[in-house]
Motif scaffolding. Structure first.
Motif, PDB file in Angstrom:
ATOM      1  N   LYS A 155      35.188  48.877  33.713  1.00  5.31           N
ATOM      2  CA  LYS A 155      35.076  48.806  35.167  1.00  5.31           C
ATOM      3  C   LYS A 155      34.917  50.217  35.747  1.00  5.31           C
ATOM      4  O   LYS A 155      35.705  51.109  35.449  1.00  5.31           O
ATOM      5  N   ASP A 182      43.503  46.482  44.105  1.00  6.42           N
ATOM      6  CA  ASP A 182      44.754  45.840  43.676  1.00  6.42           C
ATOM      7  C   ASP A 182      45.155  46.306  42.272  1.00  6.42           C
ATOM      8  O   ASP A 182      46.138  45.837  41.714  1.00  6.42           O
ATOM      9  N   ASP A 183      44.406  47.234  41.694  1.00  2.00           N
ATOM     10  CA  ASP A 183      44.775  47.743  40.364  1.00  2.00           C
ATOM     11  C   ASP A 183      45.929  48.738  40.527  1.00  2.00           C
ATOM     12  O   ASP A 183      45.820  49.682  41.308  1.00  2.00           O
TER      13      ASP A 183
HETATM   14 MG    MG Z   1      41.151  44.628  40.845  1.00  2.72          MG
END
Ligand code: MG
Ligand code: PML
Length: 251
Positions: A155, A182-183
């Motif tokens: 990613k 949100d990581d």
């Molecule tokens: Mg994420």
């Protein structure tokens, strides 16, 4: 050239959603990209998936909207408070009088799968399904095969977010997009708009926090809202990342 859209999503019982990604690629690369996306699903740090979905659809060349990437400015901030202040500044510079309220509402998007669609003036939430939110999909970067392949296996938060933000704020009824990842180990977020481009804010949350979400700020009529949701969820878009304009700035 015949193209295909591939969408991957992976989940397990423990975490729910683990990972997701999408591509729009030439037909001859289809098998290779399915393998790359499968590898990405299997190797996510959140754990092993027990469900992986690969959805493959043919895309006509004439259906694709080609867009240049937004210009990118990086604003260095050293705490979430400083980061939020920077977002607040940009919201005000965009003429949004409810800037504080927008920031306060951002938290409500943290539990949603997609983004909140918020009326920029009335503060009314406009998503038909508040849990699901609005999923901006059917987009990819238009760049050399090598760059796309490496972005596929691992990613690349920045590239993927720049593609999404370019698609989203290119719609005339979207005033701006706000995003926090949100990581847990990714603290850079952004505010994007046609007026100022893609403003990366290097610290927008505490390291380790799994909380993140998106708001799309909308201004327009009811009919325009329907058309805007259709664009966000269905229009195929390729974003050219080959001629990126980037600027570094303090505050
Ligand atoms: Mg994420
Ligand atoms: C996400 O995790 O999907 C959001 C990523 C935000 C990227 C911000 C940036 O690096 O510019």
């Amino acid at each position: 050239m015949n193209r295909y859209s591939i969408k991957m999503r992976a989940s397990n019982k423990e975490y729910g959603h683990i990972s997701g990604a999408e591509k729009i690629i030439p037909e001859e690369a289809l098998e290779q990209y399915c393998t790359l996306l499968l590898a990405r699903a299997l190797r996510h740090s959140k754990g092993k998936p027990d469900f992986i979905n690969l959805k493959i659809e043919a895309v006509e060349e004439a259906e694709i909207l080609h867009l240049p990437a937004l210009n990118v400015t990086t604003v260095e901030t050293s705490s979430p408070e400083e980061g939020m202040d920077a977002v607040l500044d940009y919201l005000r510079r965009l003429g949004l009088e409810q800037a504080e309220q927008i920031i306060a509402l951002w938290q409500q998007s943290y539990s949603m799968r997609g983004a909140m669609l918020l009326d920029a003036d009335t503060m009314k939430r406009l998503e038909p399904d508040r849990e699901r939110g609005i999923r901006a999909t059917y987009m990819d970067m238009e760049t050399g095969d090598e760059a796309r392949q490496s972005a596929c296996g691992n990613k690349n938060h920045f590239n993927e977010a720049l593609v999404l933000a370019t698609k989203v704020v290119s719609h005339p009824n979207i005033v701006a997009e706000l995003c926090i990842s949100d990581d847990p180990d990714y603290v850079t977020g952004y505010i994007a708009s046609r007026e100022f481009g893609y403003i990366r804010i290097t610290t927008l949350k505490e390291m380790g926090s799994p909380q993140g979400g998106r708001i799309f700020l909308f201004r327009g009529t009811e009919d325009e809202k329907e058309a805007c949701i259709r664009y966000l969820q269905q229009q195929k878009v390729l974003v050219d990342l080959n001629h990126l304009v980037t600027v570094q700035t303090g505050r």
